[in-house]
Design a protein around this motif. Structure first.
Motif, mmCIF file in Angstrom:
data_model
loop_
_atom_site.group_PDB
_atom_site.id
_atom_site.type_symbol
_atom_site.label_atom_id
_atom_site.label_comp_id
_atom_site.label_asym_id
_atom_site.label_seq_id
_atom_site.Cartn_x
_atom_site.Cartn_y
_atom_site.Cartn_z
ATOM 1 N N GLY A 197 0.818 -1.209 0.000
ATOM 2 C CA GLY A 197 0.000 0.000 0.000
ATOM 3 C C GLY A 197 0.853 1.260 0.000
ATOM 4 N N TYR A 198 1.904 1.268 0.812
ATOM 5 C CA TYR A 198 2.761 2.453 0.921
ATOM 6 C C TYR A 198 3.575 2.682 -0.354
ATOM 7 N N PHE A 199 4.111 1.609 -0.927
ATOM 8 C CA PHE A 199 4.883 1.765 -2.161
ATOM 9 C C PHE A 199 3.977 2.151 -3.328
ATOM 10 N N PHE A 200 2.751 1.637 -3.326
ATOM 11 C CA PHE A 200 1.792 2.009 -4.377
ATOM 12 C C PHE A 200 1.473 3.497 -4.303
ATOM 13 N N ILE A 201 1.241 3.998 -3.086
ATOM 14 C CA ILE A 201 0.972 5.429 -2.900
ATOM 15 C C ILE A 201 2.176 6.259 -3.341
ATOM 16 N N THR A 202 3.384 5.796 -2.998
ATOM 17 C CA THR A 202 4.609 6.524 -3.358
ATOM 18 C C THR A 202 4.781 6.602 -4.868
ATOM 19 N N ILE A 203 4.544 5.477 -5.552
ATOM 20 C CA ILE A 203 4.682 5.455 -7.021
ATOM 21 C C ILE A 203 3.672 6.388 -7.664
ATOM 22 N N LEU A 204 2.415 6.326 -7.208
ATOM 23 C CA LEU A 204 1.382 7.216 -7.752
ATOM 24 C C LEU A 204 1.741 8.677 -7.513
ATOM 25 N N TYR A 205 2.252 8.961 -6.320
ATOM 26 C CA TYR A 205 2.615 10.342 -5.999
ATOM 27 C C TYR A 205 3.743 10.835 -6.910
ATOM 28 N N LEU A 206 4.780 10.012 -7.084
ATOM 29 C CA LEU A 206 5.917 10.424 -7.909
ATOM 30 C C LEU A 206 5.512 10.606 -9.362
ATOM 31 N N LEU A 207 4.624 9.731 -9.852
ATOM 32 C CA LEU A 207 4.131 9.898 -11.220
ATOM 33 C C LEU A 207 3.350 11.199 -11.350
ATOM 34 N N GLY A 208 2.499 11.475 -10.356
ATOM 35 C CA GLY A 208 1.734 12.714 -10.380
ATOM 36 C C GLY A 208 2.593 13.936 -10.182
ATOM 37 N N ARG A 209 3.663 13.779 -9.396
ATOM 38 C CA ARG A 209 4.554 14.908 -9.096
ATOM 39 C C ARG A 209 5.176 15.479 -10.365
ATOM 40 N N TYR A 210 5.406 14.627 -11.362
ATOM 41 C CA TYR A 210 6.029 15.080 -12.599
ATOM 42 C C TYR A 210 5.047 15.123 -13.760
ATOM 43 N N SER A 211 3.736 15.088 -13.442
ATOM 44 C CA SER A 211 2.731 15.225 -14.498
ATOM 45 C C SER A 211 1.584 16.105 -14.011
ATOM 46 N N LEU A 212 0.667 15.555 -13.211
ATOM 47 C CA LEU A 212 -0.497 16.316 -12.744
ATOM 48 C C LEU A 212 -0.109 17.469 -11.836
ATOM 49 N N PHE A 213 0.857 17.246 -10.948
ATOM 50 C CA PHE A 213 1.235 18.262 -9.970
ATOM 51 C C PHE A 213 2.463 19.039 -10.409
ATOM 52 N N LYS A 214 2.763 19.009 -11.687
ATOM 53 C CA LYS A 214 3.933 19.718 -12.194
ATOM 54 C C LYS A 214 3.664 21.221 -12.207
ATOM 55 N N PRO A 215 4.572 22.032 -11.671
ATOM 56 C CA PRO A 215 4.324 23.479 -11.594
ATOM 57 C C PRO A 215 4.245 24.126 -12.964
ATOM 58 N N SER A 216 3.450 25.175 -13.052
ATOM 59 C CA SER A 216 3.314 25.925 -14.301
ATOM 60 C C SER A 216 3.180 27.399 -13.973
ATOM 61 N N GLY A 217 3.441 28.236 -14.959
ATOM 62 C CA GLY A 217 3.378 29.675 -14.765
ATOM 63 C C GLY A 217 4.750 30.254 -14.448
ATOM 64 N N TYR A 218 4.745 31.545 -14.131
ATOM 65 C CA TYR A 218 6.004 32.244 -13.852
ATOM 66 C C TYR A 218 6.079 32.634 -12.384
ATOM 67 N N LEU A 219 7.276 32.511 -11.831
ATOM 68 C CA LEU A 219 7.535 32.901 -10.456
ATOM 69 C C LEU A 219 8.937 33.491 -10.406
ATOM 70 N N SER A 220 9.038 34.712 -9.881
ATOM 71 C CA SER A 220 10.344 35.402 -9.836
ATOM 72 C C SER A 220 10.992 35.431 -11.210
ATOM 73 N N HIS A 221 10.176 35.756 -12.210
ATOM 74 C CA HIS A 221 10.642 35.950 -13.589
ATOM 75 C C HIS A 221 11.138 34.676 -14.260
ATOM 76 N N SER A 222 10.830 33.507 -13.697
ATOM 77 C CA SER A 222 11.298 32.268 -14.314
ATOM 78 C C SER A 222 10.123 31.323 -14.540
ATOM 79 N N GLU A 223 10.215 30.508 -15.574
ATOM 80 C CA GLU A 223 9.189 29.540 -15.905
ATOM 81 C C GLU A 223 9.263 28.365 -14.927
ATOM 82 N N LEU A 224 8.182 28.143 -14.189
ATOM 83 C CA LEU A 224 8.187 27.118 -13.145
ATOM 84 C C LEU A 224 8.309 25.706 -13.698
ATOM 85 N N SER A 225 7.783 25.485 -14.890
ATOM 86 C CA SER A 225 7.784 24.136 -15.453
ATOM 87 C C SER A 225 9.144 23.741 -16.027
#
Length: 481
Positions: A197-225
């Motif tokens: 259960g814990y490893f499944f949650i970790t894998i889903l989180y890491l996949l989402g971290r670099y897709s669904l939860f990937k930052p977008s927009g500008y912050l301090s004059h730089s592209e977040l993505s």
């Protein structure tokens, strides 16, 4: 609240990582306290106290509350070596000493005093809660096992992940704990079932971290993505330098005398630098020692050592994350250090003869007093922006961040001459700092030095064309002249 769950989160929350639980706590604080800083600091302090309490109950529930002191040493003066009182004193002292050390250690002052660093406190709170629920789950017999505890542990783990990414080390910490302390002869298949259960949650989180939860927009004059680069643009230089950082982390835990909000570490460009070689030898010695202690059944000592390094992996820059080192990165790992000290003091206090036992009690009391006084002194450094950055400049004179933020503090207080001095120091260390040029332009424009203002604004825009404040200031200076 609804924007927490959209891509706008990153630019509105001023975050490069998806941490909605922490952001939501800020919402709650603002609704209760508005901009009264007392309430915000009270929340941070409450989480820190709660973490110390959870550590006590976690260790009380763990194998550390079931350890038996080694009475083979002939120096012991106990006539009844299995005295229930002695055993109770030993087993209850480890959780108590560990929790107090964790609560008082001066290294925690950054995470507790910096309101925006609350993410470490909240993530570790849910990390400990998930661990506690897990221990409660596995300590039941298979027939009486309450799977609501396992579910609660998984939910707490998810909350920890969405508070800060440091919690990804949780599954490995569980595996380490079971390897060190699990006495039952469980089959590998059942172990996989428990961790799945814990490893499944970790894998889903890491996949989402670099897709669904990937930052977008500008912050301090730089592209977040845009992907983050390794410090100094090299993987090997970063790793060689991080080896020295790890050794310094260990040093500052033992000797928290020269704490800083921004550490400056000289980059190591070669494996053959003496600092790198000595650091690698030192770290290898510690890891080999922990393995040997594990093999000789001193696992109550090997566990915290290995845990310390496991929880430092997310901030090791194997995957670059935009920073090199900070005291708050030790908030998770400090638990391993405190457990190690707790075990050593408990063993020596309980298993020594009376004069020596009193000596160890005296040493522990001195350590508590030292931590308390050092923490109180460090708290005064955090009184306001000016005091913390003045102290940081004193401890890290080559820090661009320290001089820049001290300059801003002076600027906001109307101390223009002092601000100019600090921004010029920034440019001596880093000549392409666009914001330093921008503030020098603002101050020059304010004082009527329009030619200087124009020069600074132009230089700022050469470095960062998206600096809208510099562009606006340049237009104003042109208009006036």
């Amino acid at each position: 609240f609804s924007k927490i769950f959209t891509k706008e989160y990153f630019s509105l929350a001023y975050e490069k990582s998806y941490r909605p639980i922490c952001t939501f706590s800020f919402f709650l604080d603002y609704s209760l306290w508005k901009l009264n800083v007392f309430g915000w600091h009270l929340t941070n302090l409450s989480f820190h106290i709660a973490n110390a309490i959870l550590i006590y109950f976690l260790l009380l529930k763990s194998d550390y509350s079931d350890r038996r002191p080694d009475y083979s040493d002939k120096t012991t003066d106990y006539t009844d070596k299995q005295s229930p009182f002695i055993l109770h004193t030993y087993t209850s002292s480890i959780p108590l000493v560990t929790a107090l050390l964790f609560a008082l250690h001066p290294i925690q002052t950054e995470a507790v005093n910096g309101v925006s660093f609350r993410e470490d406190l909240i993530s570790f709170f849910f990390f400990l809660l998930a661990f506690l629920f897990y221990l409660m789950f596995i300590q039941k017999t298979k027939q009486r096992r309450n799977y609501l505890l396992y579910f609660a542990s998984c939910i707490s783990f998810i909350f920890a992940l969405f508070s800060k990414e440091m919690a990804v080390t949780f599954p490995l910490s569980l595996v380490l704990y079971d390897c060190c302390f699990n006495k039952s002869k469980l089959q590998i298949k059942y172990h996989v079932y428990r961790y799945s259960g814990y490893f499944f949650i970790t894998i889903l989180y890491l996949l989402g971290r670099y897709s669904l939860f990937k930052p977008s927009g500008y912050l301090s004059h730089s592209e977040l993505s845009s992907p983050l680069n390794y410090p100094w643009g090299s993987f090997f230089v970063t790793i060689f330098t991080m080896v020295k950082v790890f050794v310094y982390y260990i040093f500052v835990l033992f000797f928290p005398l020269r704490l800083s909000l921004d550490y400056v570490m000289r980059p190591s460009t070669s494996f053959f630098e003496w600092e790198v070689i000595v650091s690698i030898i030192f770290l290898m010695f510690i890891l080999i020692l922990s393995v040997k202690l594990y093999q000789y059944n001193h696992r109550e000592i090997s566990f915290p050592i290995i845990y310390f390094f496991i929880t430092l992996v997310p901030v090791s820059n194997i995957i670059p994350f935009g920073a090199l080192m900070a005291e708050r990165y030790l908030y998770f790992s400090a638990l391993g250090f405190c457990i190690l000290l707790g075990v050593c003091f408990a063993k020596n206090i309980v298993c020594s003869q009376t004069p020596l036992r009193n000596f160890w009690i005296f040493c522990l009391s001195l350590l508590f007093i030292f931590y308390f006084l050092r923490t109180m002194k460090r708290n005064r450094d955090w009184k306001n922006d000016l005091t913390i950055w003045l102290k940081t400049v004193a401890t890290s004179p080559n820090s661009v961040k320290a001089h820049y933020n001290l300059g801003i503090s002076y600027f906001l207080k109307g101390l223009d001459h002092e601000a100019i001095t600090e921004f010029e120091k920034v440019l001596l260390i880093k000549s392409d700092h666009d914001n330093a040029h921008m503030y020098l332009g603002i101050i020059s424009e304010k004082k009527g030095w329009y030619e200087k203002a124009i020069a600074h604004y132009k230089r700022a825009l050469q470095i960062q064309p998206r600096n809208s404040i510099a562009r606006s200031g340049l237009a104003d200076s042109y208009y006036i002249t």
